[in-house]
Write an enzyme that holds these catalytic residues in place. Structure first.
Site, PDB file in Angstrom:
ATOM      1  N   ASP A 106       0.843  -1.195   0.000  1.00 40.23           N
ATOM      2  CA  ASP A 106       0.000   0.000   0.000  1.00 40.23           C
ATOM      3  C   ASP A 106       0.879   1.246   0.000  1.00 40.23           C
ATOM      4  O   ASP A 106       1.549   1.553   0.988  1.00 40.23           O
ATOM      5  CB  ASP A 106      -0.899   0.001   1.255  1.00 40.23           C
ATOM      6  CG  ASP A 106      -1.887   1.155   1.236  1.00 40.23           C
ATOM      7  OD1 ASP A 106      -2.975   0.993   0.656  1.00 40.23           O
ATOM      8  OD2 ASP A 106      -1.550   2.233   1.784  1.00 40.23           O
ATOM      9  N   TYR A 114       3.166   9.816  -0.525  1.00 38.30           N
ATOM     10  CA  TYR A 114       4.260   9.247   0.290  1.00 38.30           C
ATOM     11  C   TYR A 114       5.620   9.455  -0.378  1.00 38.30           C
ATOM     12  O   TYR A 114       6.653   9.264   0.249  1.00 38.30           O
ATOM     13  CB  TYR A 114       4.071   7.747   0.552  1.00 38.30           C
ATOM     14  CG  TYR A 114       2.764   7.339   1.203  1.00 38.30           C
ATOM     15  CD1 TYR A 114       1.929   8.281   1.814  1.00 38.30           C
ATOM     16  CD2 TYR A 114       2.343   6.019   1.226  1.00 38.30           C
ATOM     17  CE1 TYR A 114       0.726   7.899   2.400  1.00 38.30           C
ATOM     18  CE2 TYR A 114       1.146   5.631   1.816  1.00 38.30           C
ATOM     19  CZ  TYR A 114       0.338   6.580   2.385  1.00 38.30           C
ATOM     20  OH  TYR A 114      -0.852   6.202   2.963  1.00 38.30           O
ATOM     21  N   LYS A 156      -2.580   5.926  -4.469  1.00 37.33           N
ATOM     22  CA  LYS A 156      -3.662   6.882  -4.175  1.00 37.33           C
ATOM     23  C   LYS A 156      -3.359   8.232  -4.823  1.00 37.33           C
ATOM     24  O   LYS A 156      -2.197   8.624  -4.945  1.00 37.33           O
ATOM     25  CB  LYS A 156      -3.795   7.080  -2.651  1.00 37.33           C
ATOM     26  CG  LYS A 156      -3.707   5.793  -1.861  1.00 37.33           C
ATOM     27  CD  LYS A 156      -3.941   5.986  -0.373  1.00 37.33           C
ATOM     28  CE  LYS A 156      -3.617   4.702   0.381  1.00 37.33           C
ATOM     29  NZ  LYS A 156      -2.211   4.598   0.824  1.00 37.33           N
ATOM     30  N   HIS A 161      -7.372   9.690  -2.159  1.00 38.90           N
ATOM     31  CA  HIS A 161      -6.734   9.592  -0.842  1.00 38.90           C
ATOM     32  C   HIS A 161      -7.580  10.234   0.267  1.00 38.90           C
ATOM     33  O   HIS A 161      -7.709   9.701   1.355  1.00 38.90           O
ATOM     34  CB  HIS A 161      -5.346  10.251  -0.926  1.00 38.90           C
ATOM     35  CG  HIS A 161      -4.358   9.758   0.081  1.00 38.90           C
ATOM     36  ND1 HIS A 161      -3.013   9.670  -0.177  1.00 38.90           N
ATOM     37  CD2 HIS A 161      -4.519   9.323   1.351  1.00 38.90           C
ATOM     38  CE1 HIS A 161      -2.380   9.203   0.897  1.00 38.90           C
ATOM     39  NE2 HIS A 161      -3.279   8.996   1.838  1.00 38.90           N
ATOM     40  N   LYS A 201       2.831  -0.997   8.844  1.00 39.06           N
ATOM     41  CA  LYS A 201       4.120  -0.524   8.316  1.00 39.06           C
ATOM     42  C   LYS A 201       5.217  -0.843   9.325  1.00 39.06           C
ATOM     43  O   LYS A 201       5.049  -0.625  10.531  1.00 39.06           O
ATOM     44  CB  LYS A 201       4.041   0.991   8.106  1.00 39.06           C
ATOM     45  CG  LYS A 201       5.381   1.673   7.794  1.00 39.06           C
ATOM     46  CD  LYS A 201       6.043   2.251   9.026  1.00 39.06           C
ATOM     47  CE  LYS A 201       7.398   2.864   8.734  1.00 39.06           C
ATOM     48  NZ  LYS A 201       8.104   3.276   9.973  1.00 39.06           N
ATOM     49  N   SER A 202       6.345  -1.314   8.833  1.00 37.00           N
ATOM     50  CA  SER A 202       7.536  -1.401   9.675  1.00 37.00           C
ATOM     51  C   SER A 202       8.754  -1.421   8.776  1.00 37.00           C
ATOM     52  O   SER A 202       8.712  -2.004   7.689  1.00 37.00           O
ATOM     53  CB  SER A 202       7.523  -2.661  10.541  1.00 37.00           C
ATOM     54  OG  SER A 202       8.710  -2.692  11.307  1.00 37.00           O
ATOM     55  N   VAL A 203       9.817  -0.782   9.259  1.00 34.84           N
ATOM     56  CA  VAL A 203      11.087  -0.902   8.533  1.00 34.84           C
ATOM     57  C   VAL A 203      12.003  -1.888   9.259  1.00 34.84           C
ATOM     58  O   VAL A 203      13.163  -2.049   8.882  1.00 34.84           O
ATOM     59  CB  VAL A 203      11.807   0.463   8.386  1.00 34.84           C
ATOM     60  CG1 VAL A 203      11.045   1.352   7.406  1.00 34.84           C
ATOM     61  CG2 VAL A 203      12.002   1.152   9.722  1.00 34.84           C
ATOM     62  N   ARG A 234       9.988  -7.138  13.019  1.00 32.72           N
ATOM     63  CA  ARG A 234       8.573  -6.744  13.179  1.00 32.72           C
ATOM     64  C   ARG A 234       7.768  -7.085  11.931  1.00 32.72           C
ATOM     65  O   ARG A 234       6.605  -7.465  12.010  1.00 32.72           O
ATOM     66  CB  ARG A 234       8.466  -5.251  13.458  1.00 32.72           C
ATOM     67  CG  ARG A 234       8.975  -4.856  14.833  1.00 32.72           C
ATOM     68  CD  ARG A 234       8.946  -3.353  14.964  1.00 32.72           C
ATOM     69  NE  ARG A 234       9.236  -2.916  16.313  1.00 32.72           N
ATOM     70  CZ  ARG A 234       9.413  -1.644  16.654  1.00 32.72           C
ATOM     71  NH1 ARG A 234       9.341  -0.690  15.728  1.00 32.72           N
ATOM     72  NH2 ARG A 234       9.663  -1.312  17.899  1.00 32.72           N
ATOM     73  N   ASN A 264       4.543  -9.316  12.235  1.00 32.67           N
ATOM     74  CA  ASN A 264       3.237  -8.836  11.764  1.00 32.67           C
ATOM     75  C   ASN A 264       2.632  -9.745  10.697  1.00 32.67           C
ATOM     76  O   ASN A 264       1.458  -9.601  10.352  1.00 32.67           O
ATOM     77  CB  ASN A 264       3.358  -7.412  11.205  1.00 32.67           C
ATOM     78  CG  ASN A 264       3.781  -6.403  12.261  1.00 32.67           C
ATOM     79  OD1 ASN A 264       3.725  -6.680  13.455  1.00 32.67           O
ATOM     80  ND2 ASN A 264       4.211  -5.216  11.830  1.00 32.67           N
TER      81      ASN A 264
HETATM   82  P1  NDP Z   1       0.966   1.509  11.830  1.00 38.19           P
HETATM   83  O1  NDP Z   1      -0.220   1.460  12.739  1.00 38.19           O
HETATM   84  O2  NDP Z   1       1.161   0.436  10.844  1.00 38.19           O
HETATM   85  O3  NDP Z   1       2.257   1.627  12.777  1.00 38.19           O
HETATM   86  C1  NDP Z   1       3.559   1.791  12.279  1.00 38.19           C
HETATM   87  C2  NDP Z   1       4.496   2.063  13.459  1.00 38.19           C
HETATM   88  O4  NDP Z   1       4.475   0.953  14.366  1.00 38.19           O
HETATM   89  C3  NDP Z   1       5.927   2.259  13.050  1.00 38.19           C
HETATM   90  O5  NDP Z   1       6.457   3.228  13.921  1.00 38.19           O
HETATM   91  C4  NDP Z   1       6.585   0.900  13.300  1.00 38.19           C
HETATM   92  O6  NDP Z   1       7.926   1.076  13.651  1.00 38.19           O
HETATM   93  C5  NDP Z   1       5.776   0.397  14.484  1.00 38.19           C
HETATM   94  N1  NDP Z   1       5.587  -1.066  14.472  1.00 38.19           N
HETATM   95  C6  NDP Z   1       5.194  -1.827  13.416  1.00 38.19           C
HETATM   96  N2  NDP Z   1       5.088  -3.114  13.779  1.00 38.19           N
HETATM   97  C7  NDP Z   1       5.410  -3.180  15.090  1.00 38.19           C
HETATM   98  C8  NDP Z   1       5.503  -4.249  16.020  1.00 38.19           C
HETATM   99  N3  NDP Z   1       5.237  -5.497  15.654  1.00 38.19           N
HETATM  100  N4  NDP Z   1       5.858  -3.960  17.311  1.00 38.19           N
HETATM  101  C9  NDP Z   1       6.125  -2.695  17.670  1.00 38.19           C
HETATM  102  N5  NDP Z   1       6.057  -1.627  16.820  1.00 38.19           N
HETATM  103  C10 NDP Z   1       5.711  -1.875  15.545  1.00 38.19           C
HETATM  104  O7  NDP Z   1       0.971   2.951  11.156  1.00 38.19           O
HETATM  105  P2  NDP Z   1       0.873   3.586   9.714  1.00 38.19           P
HETATM  106  O8  NDP Z   1       0.385   4.960   9.939  1.00 38.19           O
HETATM  107  O9  NDP Z   1       2.104   3.424   8.950  1.00 38.19           O
HETATM  108  O10 NDP Z   1      -0.289   2.772   8.984  1.00 38.19           O
HETATM  109  C11 NDP Z   1      -0.088   1.623   8.172  1.00 38.19           C
HETATM  110  C12 NDP Z   1      -0.341   1.931   6.710  1.00 38.19           C
HETATM  111  O11 NDP Z   1      -1.652   2.459   6.530  1.00 38.19           O
HETATM  112  C13 NDP Z   1       0.559   3.041   6.135  1.00 38.19           C
HETATM  113  O12 NDP Z   1       1.889   2.613   5.931  1.00 38.19           O
HETATM  114  C14 NDP Z   1      -0.207   3.404   4.891  1.00 38.19           C
HETATM  115  O13 NDP Z   1       0.014   2.416   3.898  1.00 38.19           O
HETATM  116  C15 NDP Z   1      -1.637   3.357   5.413  1.00 38.19           C
HETATM  117  N6  NDP Z   1      -2.109   4.697   5.849  1.00 38.19           N
HETATM  118  C16 NDP Z   1      -3.070   5.310   5.069  1.00 38.19           C
HETATM  119  C17 NDP Z   1      -3.565   6.536   5.409  1.00 38.19           C
HETATM  120  C18 NDP Z   1      -4.610   7.154   4.554  1.00 38.19           C
HETATM  121  O14 NDP Z   1      -4.934   8.339   4.738  1.00 38.19           O
HETATM  122  N7  NDP Z   1      -5.181   6.439   3.614  1.00 38.19           N
HETATM  123  C19 NDP Z   1      -3.087   7.281   6.591  1.00 38.19           C
HETATM  124  C20 NDP Z   1      -2.100   6.550   7.364  1.00 38.19           C
HETATM  125  C21 NDP Z   1      -1.652   5.298   6.998  1.00 38.19           C
HETATM  126  P3  NDP Z   1       9.197   0.686  12.703  1.00 38.19           P
HETATM  127  O15 NDP Z   1       8.838   1.016  11.281  1.00 38.19           O
HETATM  128  O16 NDP Z   1      10.278   1.564  13.255  1.00 38.19           O
HETATM  129  O17 NDP Z   1       9.477  -0.781  12.919  1.00 38.19           O
END
Ligand code: NDP
Length: 282
Positions: A46, A51, A76, A109, A233-235, A239, A243
């Site tokens: 996604d 982005y 989007k 979006h 999302k995670s980098v 994780r 996930n």
């Molecule tokens: P998420 O709820 O997916 O959370 C991401 C955060 O959580 C990052 O800081 C990541 O850290 C951390 N994380 C991920 N997995 C774990 C884990 N297993 N344990 C602990 N911490 C974890 O947030 P997003 O806002 O990124 O939402 C996901 C996706 O939704 C986006 O990437 C995008 O594709 C979509 N989105 C769409 C929107 C819209 O308006 N349509 C708005 C917002 C998001 P790290 O990366 O450092 O590991």
């Protein structure tokens, strides 16, 4: 290889219920993160024009060796490009940034009801064109409230296949989800773990301990059992793997209810209210 279930959309296509989100992944790191996700087994990515990282997503998909038909790619429309001619140009740019000749799903979006004279209808009709010409296999919306969906139902031909909205235990967004359920629109839950904010919750922690899983896995499993699509999302590779491991355990109906009861109303949002949000990139 993938154990991820699919959901059938109202246009007959099958979307993998679990994907990988790339919001806030630095453009220079996106190809590597996406490649890792594909290696783990994710088959749904996604992204969005806003982005700034469509190029990295496309690069990883094209280099993966996977059949194009086996990877679901969503992008989007940028908030700045809602006017029909601009939207057409923006969609061409999305495909060329991705280096793909179609996307699986293309979304408006944000509805931006206070911009463009509140006209997201003509924008939606342009997405209908993209679907007709086959370059967007499915089309949908994001951050649409019930009133916005009702307006599309009155004024347009195609019902959105999905509505991608904020949803997590602190903001369940159940009114918009219910409209989707009644009208054949699949909900995609964005920020499914509220960007980490729900992971220290005591109720979630207690369930996680009992079922022998991490809080993130419990929350993601809760989304899946509610029938929504998610793409955390995670980098962090560990994780990303964590996930993805959601298909060998189940929450009880009581667990699901306890998590749903954590809803905090409007205060639980982590993002903006779509009725007011009017951001256009500068
Ligand atoms: P998420 O709820 O997916 O959370 C991401 C955060 O959580 C990052 O800081 C990541 O850290 C951390 N994380 C991920 N997995 C774990 C884990 N297993 N344990 C602990 N911490 C974890 O947030 P997003 O806002 O990124 O939402 C996901 C996706 O939704 C986006 O990437 C995008 O594709 C979509 N989105 C769409 C929107 C819209 O308006 N349509 C708005 C917002 C998001 P790290 O990366 O450092 O590991």
């Amino acid at each position: 290889m993938s154990t991820v279930p699919t959901i059938t959309l109202n246009d007959g296509r099958q979307i993998p219920q679990l994907g990988f989100g790339v919001f806030q992944i630095d453009p220079s790191e996106t190809a590597e993160a996406t490649a890792k996700a594909l290696e783990i087994g994710y088959r749904h990515i996604d992204t969005a024009e806003m982005y700034g990282n469509e190029q990295g997503v496309g690069e990883a998909v094209r280099a993966s060796g996977l059949d194009r038909a086996d990877v679901w790619v969503t992008s989007k429309l940028n908030n700045g490009f809602h006017e029909p001619d601009t939207a057409r140009r923006a969609f061409d740019d999305t495909l060329s940034a991705l280096g793909l000749d179609y996307v699986d799903l293309f979304l408006i979006h944000w509805p931006l009801p206070t911009r463009y004279d509140g006209d997201f209808v003509s924008t939606w009709k342009v997405l209908e064109e993209f679907q007709r010409d086959g370059r967007a296999r499915s089309i949908g919306v994001s951050n649409f409230q019930v009133a916005h969906l009702e307006r599309l139902a009155r004024e347009c031909d195609v019902v959105p296949a999905v509505n991608q909205i904020e949803a997590h235990p602190y903001f369940t967004n159940d009114e918009v989800r219910a409209y989707g359920q009644q009208h054949g629109i699949v909900t995609e839950a964005w920020s499914p773990i509220a960007q980490g904010q729900v992971l220290d919750d005591a109720t979630i922690g207690a369930i996680a301990e009992r079922v022998g899983r991490t809080p993130a896995q419990v929350v993601l499993r809760w989304h899946l059992q509610r029938g929504d699509v998610v793409f955390p999302k995670s980098v962090t590779p560990s994780r990303m793997q964590e996930n993805f491991e959601l298909f060998d355990f189940e929450l009880s109906a009581d667990d699901v209810e306890q998590i749903t009861a954590l809803h905090r109303g409007e205060d639980g949002r982590t993002g903006p209210n779509p009725d007011e949000f009017d951001y256009i990139p500068g």
